[in-house]
Write a protein that holds these residues in place. Structure first.
Motif, PDB file in Angstrom:
ATOM      1  N   HIS A  80      -8.958  52.487  39.587  1.00  0.00           N
ATOM      2  CA  HIS A  80      -7.877  53.059  38.957  1.00  0.00           C
ATOM      3  C   HIS A  80      -6.823  51.810  39.080  1.00  0.00           C
ATOM      4  CE1 HIS A  80      -6.866  53.786  43.210  1.00  0.00           C
ATOM      5  NE2 HIS A  80      -5.519  53.825  42.927  1.00  0.00           N
ATOM      6  N   SER A  81      -5.848  52.082  38.296  1.00  0.00           N
ATOM      7  CA  SER A  81      -4.502  51.129  38.318  1.00  0.00           C
ATOM      8  C   SER A  81      -3.405  51.835  38.980  1.00  0.00           C
ATOM      9  CB  SER A  81      -4.207  50.790  36.713  1.00  0.00           C
ATOM     10  OG  SER A  81      -3.618  52.116  36.219  1.00  0.00           O
ATOM     11  N   HIS A  82      -2.390  50.855  39.582  1.00  0.00           N
ATOM     12  CA  HIS A  82      -1.176  51.062  40.057  1.00  0.00           C
ATOM     13  C   HIS A  82      -0.358  50.154  39.172  1.00  0.00           C
ATOM     14  CE1 HIS A  82      -2.561  51.916  44.407  1.00  0.00           C
ATOM     15  NE2 HIS A  82      -2.940  52.787  43.658  1.00  0.00           N
ATOM     16  N   PRO A  83       0.072  50.827  38.248  1.00  0.00           N
ATOM     17  CA  PRO A  83       0.937  50.047  36.867  1.00  0.00           C
ATOM     18  C   PRO A  83       2.132  49.491  37.628  1.00  0.00           C
ATOM     19  CG  PRO A  83       0.238  52.161  36.281  1.00  0.00           C
ATOM     20  CD  PRO A  83      -0.136  52.023  37.374  1.00  0.00           C
ATOM     21  N   LYS A  84       2.775  50.007  38.591  1.00  0.00           N
ATOM     22  CA  LYS A  84       4.054  49.563  39.031  1.00  0.00           C
ATOM     23  C   LYS A  84       3.863  49.237  40.501  1.00  0.00           C
ATOM     24  CE  LYS A  84       6.677  52.425  35.737  1.00  0.00           C
ATOM     25  NZ  LYS A  84       7.380  53.656  35.692  1.00  0.00           N
ATOM     26  N   GLY A  85       2.873  48.869  41.168  1.00  0.00           N
ATOM     27  CA  GLY A  85       2.802  48.573  42.591  1.00  0.00           C
ATOM     28  C   GLY A  85       1.434  47.596  42.755  1.00  0.00           C
ATOM     29  N   PRO A  86       1.232  47.150  43.870  1.00  0.00           N
ATOM     30  CA  PRO A  86       0.439  46.341  44.246  1.00  0.00           C
ATOM     31  C   PRO A  86      -1.038  46.858  44.417  1.00  0.00           C
ATOM     32  CG  PRO A  86       1.497  47.166  46.274  1.00  0.00           C
ATOM     33  CD  PRO A  86       2.215  47.629  45.086  1.00  0.00           C
ATOM     34  N   ALA A  87      -2.052  45.824  44.254  1.00  0.00           N
ATOM     35  CA  ALA A  87      -3.537  46.296  44.268  1.00  0.00           C
ATOM     36  C   ALA A  87      -3.946  46.656  45.632  1.00  0.00           C
ATOM     37  CB  ALA A  87      -4.180  45.225  43.707  1.00  0.00           C
ATOM     38  N   PHE A  88      -3.339  47.809  46.305  1.00  0.00           N
ATOM     39  CA  PHE A  88      -3.374  47.962  47.593  1.00  0.00           C
ATOM     40  C   PHE A  88      -3.610  49.417  47.750  1.00  0.00           C
ATOM     41  CE2 PHE A  88      -2.772  48.364  52.293  1.00  0.00           C
ATOM     42  CZ  PHE A  88      -3.418  47.466  52.660  1.00  0.00           C
ATOM     43  N   PRO A  89      -4.272  49.974  48.751  1.00  0.00           N
ATOM     44  CA  PRO A  89      -4.465  51.640  48.724  1.00  0.00           C
ATOM     45  C   PRO A  89      -3.287  52.399  49.024  1.00  0.00           C
ATOM     46  CG  PRO A  89      -6.346  50.609  49.962  1.00  0.00           C
ATOM     47  CD  PRO A  89      -5.203  49.564  49.727  1.00  0.00           C
ATOM     48  N   SER A  90      -2.673  53.303  48.480  1.00  0.00           N
ATOM     49  CA  SER A  90      -1.554  54.169  48.640  1.00  0.00           C
ATOM     50  C   SER A  90      -2.000  55.143  49.780  1.00  0.00           C
ATOM     51  CB  SER A  90      -1.081  54.857  47.456  1.00  0.00           C
ATOM     52  OG  SER A  90      -1.946  55.809  47.066  1.00  0.00           O
ATOM     53  N   PRO A  91      -0.880  55.842  50.368  1.00  0.00           N
ATOM     54  CA  PRO A  91      -1.410  56.842  51.343  1.00  0.00           C
ATOM     55  C   PRO A  91      -2.356  57.933  50.389  1.00  0.00           C
ATOM     56  CG  PRO A  91       0.859  56.164  51.690  1.00  0.00           C
ATOM     57  CD  PRO A  91       0.448  55.465  50.543  1.00  0.00           C
ATOM     58  N   THR A  92      -1.821  58.208  49.497  1.00  0.00           N
ATOM     59  CA  THR A  92      -2.765  59.370  48.642  1.00  0.00           C
ATOM     60  C   THR A  92      -4.155  58.694  48.369  1.00  0.00           C
ATOM     61  OG1 THR A  92      -0.568  59.964  47.808  1.00  0.00           O
ATOM     62  CG2 THR A  92      -2.748  60.472  46.413  1.00  0.00           C
ATOM     63  N   ASP A  93      -4.308  57.451  48.019  1.00  0.00           N
ATOM     64  CA  ASP A  93      -5.664  56.922  47.972  1.00  0.00           C
ATOM     65  C   ASP A  93      -6.374  57.036  48.987  1.00  0.00           C
ATOM     66  OD1 ASP A  93      -5.060  56.008  45.290  1.00  0.00           O
ATOM     67  OD2 ASP A  93      -4.487  54.102  46.058  1.00  0.00           O
ATOM     68  N   LEU A  94      -5.968  56.775  50.272  1.00  0.00           N
ATOM     69  CA  LEU A  94      -6.839  56.834  51.451  1.00  0.00           C
ATOM     70  C   LEU A  94      -6.835  58.406  51.722  1.00  0.00           C
ATOM     71  CD1 LEU A  94      -4.396  54.393  53.714  1.00  0.00           C
ATOM     72  CD2 LEU A  94      -6.474  54.025  52.824  1.00  0.00           C
ATOM     73  N   LYS A  95      -6.084  59.374  51.632  1.00  0.00           N
ATOM     74  CA  LYS A  95      -6.139  60.862  51.970  1.00  0.00           C
ATOM     75  C   LYS A  95      -7.183  61.196  50.928  1.00  0.00           C
ATOM     76  CE  LYS A  95      -3.288  63.796  50.644  1.00  0.00           C
ATOM     77  NZ  LYS A  95      -2.416  64.552  50.154  1.00  0.00           N
ATOM     78  N   GLU A  96      -7.183  61.032  49.506  1.00  0.00           N
ATOM     79  CA  GLU A  96      -8.278  61.450  48.625  1.00  0.00           C
ATOM     80  C   GLU A  96      -9.566  60.952  48.378  1.00  0.00           C
ATOM     81  OE1 GLU A  96      -5.756  62.417  45.240  1.00  0.00           O
ATOM     82  OE2 GLU A  96      -4.448  63.683  46.292  1.00  0.00           O
ATOM     83  N   ALA A  97      -9.952  59.804  49.437  1.00  0.00           N
ATOM     84  CA  ALA A  97     -10.943  59.143  49.015  1.00  0.00           C
ATOM     85  C   ALA A  97     -12.158  59.977  49.481  1.00  0.00           C
ATOM     86  CB  ALA A  97     -10.997  57.761  49.890  1.00  0.00           C
ATOM     87  N   ARG A  98     -13.049  60.138  48.347  1.00  0.00           N
ATOM     88  CA  ARG A  98     -14.249  61.225  48.925  1.00  0.00           C
ATOM     89  C   ARG A  98     -15.671  60.450  48.712  1.00  0.00           C
ATOM     90  NH1 ARG A  98     -10.676  63.524  49.915  1.00  0.00           N
ATOM     91  NH2 ARG A  98      -9.999  65.665  49.318  1.00  0.00           N
ATOM     92  N   TRP A  99     -15.665  59.295  47.820  1.00  0.00           N
ATOM     93  CA  TRP A  99     -16.847  58.644  47.370  1.00  0.00           C
ATOM     94  C   TRP A  99     -17.145  57.513  48.334  1.00  0.00           C
ATOM     95  CZ3 TRP A  99     -19.466  60.437  43.171  1.00  0.00           C
ATOM     96  CH2 TRP A  99     -18.995  61.575  42.454  1.00  0.00           C
TER      97      TRP A  99
END
Length: 127
Positions: A80-99
């Protein structure tokens, strides 16, 4: 980094073209293959706030996973993309990671892959 993703450059370009076409919304998709990425599967982002989040459309995701299984391919990564930010997991990315596959994040500073939620970086080897 013991785990690595092997990605042909043409599929990197295909992924980047998909995400560029989605901007300024976040884009989402799957990388599938056997030992290396063989297919890029863009998915519709149905997140209620697509400028700041992503949610792959559930039926499209299920259909893609079924097709991969029928073709003998494995899910190698979710991108997925972060069009306005760095290529680093956001707090939401960490919280919603399931796979239990790498999450590849394309940001304003390039792209990186991580196992989430623990945040361990995964090497991406361009072929």
């Amino acid at each position: 980094m013991s785990q690595a993703l092997y990605l042909p450059r043409r599929l990197l370009r295909e992924t980047e073209a998909h995400l560029k076409g989605e901007a300024p919304r976040e884009g989402v998709g799957l990388w599938a293959g056997r030992r290396e990425v063989e297919r890029v599967i863009p998915l519709p982002n149905v997140h209620p706030s697509p400028l700041t989040g992503y949610l792959a459309e559930p039926l499209a995701l299920l259909k893609a996973l079924r097709e991969l299984e029928e073709e003998g391919l494995a899910l190698l990564a979710i991108y997925h993309s972060h069009p306005k930010g760095p290529a680093f997991p956001s707090p939401t990315d960490l919280k919603e990671a399931r796979w239990r596959v790498p999450y590849v994040i394309f940001g304003t500073d390039g792209f990186r892959a991580f196992l989430l939620p623990e945040g361990r970086e995964v090497e991406v080897v361009l072929l």
